[in-house]
Design a protein around this motif. Structure first.
Motif, mmCIF file in Angstrom:
data_model
loop_
_atom_site.group_PDB
_atom_site.id
_atom_site.type_symbol
_atom_site.label_atom_id
_atom_site.label_comp_id
_atom_site.label_asym_id
_atom_site.label_seq_id
_atom_site.Cartn_x
_atom_site.Cartn_y
_atom_site.Cartn_z
ATOM 1 N N VAL A 1 -7.880 7.550 -6.148
ATOM 2 C CA VAL A 1 -6.457 7.255 -5.993
ATOM 3 C C VAL A 1 -6.310 5.735 -5.849
ATOM 4 C CG1 VAL A 1 -4.375 7.592 -4.612
ATOM 5 C CG2 VAL A 1 -5.990 9.482 -4.908
ATOM 6 N N LEU A 2 -5.511 5.151 -6.723
ATOM 7 C CA LEU A 2 -5.245 3.715 -6.693
ATOM 8 C C LEU A 2 -3.794 3.510 -6.268
ATOM 9 C CD1 LEU A 2 -6.877 2.837 -10.129
ATOM 10 C CD2 LEU A 2 -7.956 2.817 -7.871
ATOM 11 N N VAL A 3 -3.609 2.834 -5.136
ATOM 12 C CA VAL A 3 -2.274 2.594 -4.602
ATOM 13 C C VAL A 3 -1.923 1.126 -4.844
ATOM 14 C CG1 VAL A 3 -0.789 2.688 -2.569
ATOM 15 C CG2 VAL A 3 -2.652 4.346 -2.819
ATOM 16 N N SER A 4 -0.899 0.898 -5.654
ATOM 17 C CA SER A 4 -0.444 -0.453 -5.993
ATOM 18 C C SER A 4 -1.606 -1.407 -6.262
ATOM 19 C CB SER A 4 0.453 -1.008 -4.886
ATOM 20 O OG SER A 4 1.615 -0.233 -4.764
ATOM 21 N N PRO A 5 -2.445 -1.077 -7.252
ATOM 22 C CA PRO A 5 -3.594 -1.954 -7.515
ATOM 23 C C PRO A 5 -3.154 -3.313 -8.035
ATOM 24 C CG PRO A 5 -3.381 -0.323 -9.248
ATOM 25 C CD PRO A 5 -2.364 0.026 -8.196
ATOM 26 N N GLY A 6 -3.860 -4.333 -7.586
ATOM 27 C CA GLY A 6 -3.605 -5.671 -8.117
ATOM 28 C C GLY A 6 -4.012 -5.695 -9.574
ATOM 29 N N GLY A 7 -3.308 -6.470 -10.349
ATOM 30 C CA GLY A 7 -3.622 -6.538 -11.765
ATOM 31 C C GLY A 7 -3.081 -7.804 -12.385
ATOM 32 N N SER A 8 -3.333 -7.936 -13.653
ATOM 33 C CA SER A 8 -2.927 -9.122 -14.380
ATOM 34 C C SER A 8 -2.547 -8.740 -15.806
ATOM 35 C CB SER A 8 -4.088 -10.115 -14.427
ATOM 36 O OG SER A 8 -3.801 -11.170 -15.320
ATOM 37 N N PRO A 9 -1.515 -9.391 -16.347
ATOM 38 C CA PRO A 9 -1.185 -9.142 -17.752
ATOM 39 C C PRO A 9 -2.212 -9.775 -18.699
ATOM 40 C CG PRO A 9 0.240 -10.841 -16.856
ATOM 41 C CD PRO A 9 -0.573 -10.311 -15.706
#
Length: 191
Positions: free
Chosen positions: A158-166
């Motif tokens: 379960v990934l809750v609001s994972p940090g990411g990048s475009p």
């Protein structure tokens, strides 16, 4: 009056793309999300929750482990950014520009230790928030065949609001293809 048609469009978009609302999230996942408040605490200050016993010996500063002996489940939770920790802030900056979520070795080591300790007879799951979700993504998508085989012991991610990048969506796309993965996000989250 104008808001009603827009809500209808949003609801249609959600349905077409498989988005679920908080009322659609299973209660067992919500219970594991409750552990996020505990995993923020120092590893020696965490407590039992929902009758699940906190495993202090397997837990680390970043990863908390809770055992549900009744259901034979092991719940691991990887905390998000500690805003007082410069390393975490540096790792967040790396994620934002499309690089890996910092040092994932501790998270990987803990998840593998849990497999070694509990996989016989226990159902394993993991949940990560923000930076922790990014680290889980890196661990589950960038592994050798031997490590991947061990990580296959986890039945749910379960990934809750994972940090990411475009600028780099490769790992995110890969983990979302995994049937074990559930993504929980907040539309108003900037990242």
């Amino acid at each position: 009056a104008v808001g009603q048609p827009l809500q209808w469009v949003q609801s249609g978009w959600d349905w077409a793309n498989g988005y679920k609302h908080d009322t659609d999230i299973p209660s067992d996942v919500k219970s594991r999300v409750d552990l996020l408040g505990q995993v923020k605490k120092h590893k020696d200050s965490r407590q039992n929750v929902h009758g699940w016993v906190y495993d202090k010996t397997t837990s680390t500063d970043r990863v908390g482990v809770w055992i549900d002996e009744g259901k034979k489940e092991v719940h691991t939770v990887v905390r998000g950014t500690d805003t007082h920790n410069l390393r975490d802030l540096w790792d967040d900056a790396h994620v934002l520009v499309g690089k890996q979520a910092g040092d994932t070795d501790q998270v990987k080591k803990t998840l593998l230790n849990i497999v070694d300790k509990y996989s016989a007879g226990y159902d394993l799951d993991t949940l990560g928030y923000s930076l922790g979700a990014s680290q889980i993504t890196a661990v589950f998508t960038d592994t050798s065949p031997e490590i991947k085989k061990k990580l296959d012991e986890y039945s749910e991610i379960v990934l809750v609001s994972p940090g990411g990048s475009p600028f780099n969506t490769t790992q995110v796309k890969e983990i979302l293809k995994d049937d074990r993965t559930t993504l929980l996000t907040n539309r108003s989250d900037a990242i």
